[in-house]
Write an enzyme that holds these catalytic residues in place. Structure first.
Site, PDB file in Angstrom:
ATOM      1  CG  ASP A  35      -2.204   0.790   0.983  1.00 56.94           C
ATOM      2  OD1 ASP A  35      -2.203   1.659   0.086  1.00 56.94           O
ATOM      3  OD2 ASP A  35      -3.196   0.557   1.689  1.00 56.94           O
ATOM      4  CD1 TRP A  36       0.727   5.693  -3.599  1.00 50.74           C
ATOM      5  CD2 TRP A  36       0.322   3.502  -3.706  1.00 50.74           C
ATOM      6  NE1 TRP A  36       0.729   5.320  -4.944  1.00 50.74           N
ATOM      7  CE2 TRP A  36       0.495   3.977  -5.027  1.00 50.74           C
ATOM      8  CE3 TRP A  36       0.082   2.148  -3.533  1.00 50.74           C
ATOM      9  CZ2 TRP A  36       0.415   3.157  -6.153  1.00 50.74           C
ATOM     10  CZ3 TRP A  36      -0.009   1.320  -4.656  1.00 50.74           C
ATOM     11  CH2 TRP A  36       0.162   1.823  -5.932  1.00 50.74           C
TER      12      TRP A  36
END
Length: 840
Positions: free
Chosen positions: A232-233
């Site tokens: 995930d970012w």
């Protein structure tokens, strides 16, 4: 797909790359892409673009100036209980991705509705792992049929937003296997996704981007996942940890834990060079599959892509199939669909005057807040669509009622604003201009005019405000950082706005707002200017984004008066339709819900309207359960979720009977918050969130609890006809005891008859297991039939439905028989039962 040619091209490309080039492949080049900024690398690797997309594909730009098709929210897709609907959603996402130049879509979200307090509840399908997994697999298969990589997320146990970067979910093996891993396992084994996203949170002490046991052992070793695993970012935190945990791609770039850090780790002997080869090979295979690796045939050649879909028609149909009719009774008969007659001599029950109220009738929420949000070209409002669809002679009044929002909406052209965004450099020189559709400025990854984030010093919103009415207007600043707001010759604000949370995404998606009063005369233009100094660090510096808003509110009328107006209109009408719902403050990524109550005075509005008009229909515009203390006092309750851009037209279709509300609840809805069996979303003082309820969430938890029943059970939903369940036939399959957990062990045929007055759609639900909390959904099917006709639902029971996880020996074991088969219309409305031993 020519897998051998793909593998040959991958090996050829890998041989051309040195260590730094391989390491560079494992981290983002920028916010949304991987690979070289130019057209092709020396090894033939092209630029690979990823995009958010559970309810629409945003692409690399996030602004109203680059619109996207807005699909119904994932909870709405979950409410269809229909793999065909999920496939349509997947094909639409693929079609949009190709149009937007994206090669991978970060969807579907297959976390579970553990509790409705989760702020991102609307972005997942259901409380049940079976329903979630089946629909998720259908969407993944369709998306990849369109030549675009699907990315099931967030693996795993990312079921709430509070402290999501640091929370450590503590969960026993059986619960993890039977609930939270189950949708991912089904999708990996049956739909073969090309990409999968690791969650921010930890599970039992290890962050998911570094979880060797779950990533390498379970995902790859047991299930056979051959795709790439992306963070995930900003979810990748440690070079060595991520390498050992099997993370292939760290996003966003260019500053990641890989790149030069990984090169140094290899050269210092802390990481084997062969390990980097394995990771780079997975990323190259992803590039090959989506068609950005020279010499590799894409998984889906252009000649094999699905036929184009009519996006507007498809999202309208998806919305109607998702709407759930919870209640429908007026004086012993259904109130919906509305009888609006059609001739000069209407029947005595015909509706000639309709009183519509509620802000959501003219300002609906088409989607939830956060990374799933897109900007559609247009959004059909229920009020406009209803007026357009009604036959001549039907009167429709509208009163907005009290505004449930505590924050002002962005300034719009309809309110009298004409705005332009002006980008200035560090030396204050103008770099670019961008016309604005409204007062919302939101740029992620790229800036207008090709401006670099490194060169950006400040952004101004400049223009004119020509009020539509005289009085005291409200202007608002929303964002994080320093702002200066000028209107006319006044400076309304010149100070710093601080984020309410340490979560950088929450600061971007749910920033604070400050409101100011402005006396203005109708039709007299005023210059307005909102200046935002872009910070060198913080939200913009971390993510490469700019986000702020100029908000506006017209001169206010008291909430009491607005309610009185709506009540008076309802008292004079044949039928009242009240629209209620949540706001972007209560359902959004980055923050969990504090209450399930409708915001503002919406409950009072419904109750008072219902007292003066017994034929009151309430339309609930929410992505997750809300409390409805009035639900037994109104004639009908229709749940429309976040219905996408065509929700208004779809609602008109359903209210007037052109379409049937086809949905069933994918989640159990409570009557009161204190009744909820699972409520905790806040970690303890040690940062741990224990799933103390074990495998008992949703309807299984409600069955187990000794307290009151819910308002509406999982699977509940009414249509515009009636169904009789006539017979149940079960056939055990000989030899169906292989290793495939999703292979069938029994075939079930259920005969149902449409005994009502019109054609309809039914969702036949099969629950398996002993009576009580351990009876769970095993299969489901959608059938359709004309009035009076018979339909057969054919269901297959997978092996996994009769297995349980043995935490002592770490294996799946068959549940002892005989097995009770229960078929019905919801988890609590069982029509037919039978018992059958599936093994001797």
């Amino acid at each position: 797909m020519d897998r051998s040619s793909q593998e040959a091209a991958v090996e050829a490309a890998l041989a051309e790359l040195d260590l730094p080039a391989k390491a560079a492949l494992l981290g983002g080049t920028d916010m949304w892409s991987v690979g070289p900024e130019d057209a092709r690398s020396a090894a033939g690797f092209g630029r690979l673009v990823l995009s958010d997309g559970p309810a629409g594909v945003r692409g690399e730009n996030w602004s109203p100036e680059d619109p996207s098709l807005a699909l119904p929210s994932p909870t709405a897709i979950g409410a269809t209980w229909d793999t065909a609907a999920a496939r349509t959603a997947g094909l639409l996402l693929a079609q949009e991705a190709r149009r937007k130049g994206a090669h991978a879509v970060l969807a579907p979200t297959v976390n579970l509705h553990r509790t409705p307090y989760s702020g991102r509840h609307f972005e997942a399908y259901s409380e049940d792992p079976q329903l979630t997994g089946v629909l998720g697999a259908a969407l993944v298969a369709a998306l990849q049929q369109g030549g675009v990589a699907a990315t099931p997320k967030h693996y795993v146990a990312n079921d709430a937003e509070t402290d999501r970067y640091t929370v450590d979910v503590r969960v026993d093996g059986r619960t993890l296997r039977e609930l939270y891993l189950e949708p991912f396992e089904r999708i990996v084994r049956t739909a073969r996704p090309w990409l999968l996203m690791a969650a921010y949170n930890s599970v039992n002490g290890v962050t998911m981007s570094e979880h060797d046991v779950l990533n390498n052992g379970v995902l790859r070793g047991e299930w056979g996942f051959d795709g790439a695993l992306v963070s995930d970012w900003t979810g990748a935190r440690s070079t060595l940890g991520c390498v050992r945990g099997g993370l292939d791609l760290a996003m966003p770039g260019p500053d990641t834990v890989y790149g030069e850090h990984l090169v140094a780790a290899v050269r210092e002997g802390r990481v084997a060079a062969e390990t980097v080869d394995v990771q780079a090979r997975r990323v190259l295979l992803l590039a090959a599959r989506v068609g950005v690796l020279d010499g590799a045939p894409p998984a889906v050649p252009a000649t094999a892509l699905p036929a184009p879909l009519d996006g507007a028609a498809a999202v309208r149909d998806l919305a109607t199939r998702s709407f759930v009719l919870l209640r429908n009774e007026y004086a012993g008969s259904p109130v919906l669909p509305l009888d609006v007659g059609g001739g000069a001599e209407p029947s005595g029950d015909a509706v000639r005057r309709i009183a519509v109220s509620g802000l959501h009738a003219c300002a609906p929420r088409f989607g939830g807040g956060g990374s799933s949000q897109v900007f559609p070209e247009r959004v059909g409002t229920p009020l406009d669509a209803l007026r357009e669809a009604l036959p001549p002679g039907i009167e429709v009044s509208y009163e907005p009622g009290p505004d449930p929002r505590s924050r002002l909406a962005p300034a719009t052209e309809a309110a009298g604003f004409r705005l332009t965004a002006v980008l200035h450099g560090l030396d204050d020189v103008e770099l670019a201009r961008a016309e604005q559709r409204d007062g919302s400025v939101r740029w992620m990854g790229t800036l207008p005019g090709g401006v670099s984030f490194a060169d950006l010093g400040r952004v101004e919103l400049v223009g004119e405000f020509t009020p539509r009415e005289s009085g005291t207007h409200r202007l608002a600043v929303r964002g994080v950082g320093h702002f200066r707001l000028e209107a006319g010759d006044r400076v309304l604000y010149d100070a710093e706005l601080q984020a309410d949370s340490d979560d950088p995404a929450a600061a971007f998606l749910n920033p604070p707002q400050r409101t100011f009063l402005l006396d203005a005369e109708a039709d007299k233009p005023l210059p307005v200017r909102l200046l935002h100094s872009v910070p060198a660090h913080g939200v913009g510096g971390l993510f490469g984004l700019v986000s702020f808003e100029l908000g506006h509110g017209a001169p206010a009328v008291s909430e009491q008066e607005l309610t009185e107006r709506a009540v008076r209109a309802a008292a004079e009408a044949d039928c009242a339709v009240v629209f209620v719902g949540t706001t972007d403050e209560s359902e959004s990524e980055g923050v969990d819900r504090e209450s399930l109550a409708l915001p503002g005075r919406q409950d009072e509005l419904v109750a008072r309207v219902a007292r003066v008009n017994p034929r009151t229909v309430v339309v609930v515009n929410a992505g997750a359960p809300v409390l409805m203390p009035w639900h037994q006092e109104v004639a009908a309750v229709l749940l429309c979720w976040f219905p996408g851009e065509a929700g208004g037209e779809a609602l008109a279709d359903v209210l007037l009977g052109a379409a049937e509300p086809g949905g069933r609840l994918p989640t159990t809805w409570p009557s009161a918050e204190d009744d909820l069996p699972v409520r905790q979303v806040v970690p303890d003082g040690d940062g741990r969130l224990p799933y103390v309820e074990g495998p008992y969430i949703g309807y299984r938890a409600w069955r187990r609890a000794a307290g009151p029943e819910p308002a509406y059970w999982f699977g509940h939903g009414l249509g515009y006809t009636r169904w009789e369940y006539e017979s149940l036939n079960i056939t055990a399959l000989d030899g169906a005891d292989g290793d495939d957990p999703y292979g069938p062990v029994a075939q079930v045929t259920v005969r149902v008859r449409n005994s009502g007055p019109r054609a309809g759609r039914e969702v036949v639900q099969l629950y398996l297991g002993p009576e009580g909390a351990d009876c769970r959904l095993a299969a489901f099917a959608v059938v359709r039939a004309a009035a009076g006709d018979l339909a057969e639902a054919r269901l297959e029971v997978p092996l996994r439905a009769v297995q349980t996880w043995d935490d002592t020996h770490l294996v799946w074991r068959r549940c002892p028989g005989p097995h009770r088969f229960a078929v019905g219309r919801s988890a609590a409305d069982i029509r037919l039962t039978a018992e059958l031993p599936l093994w001797g």
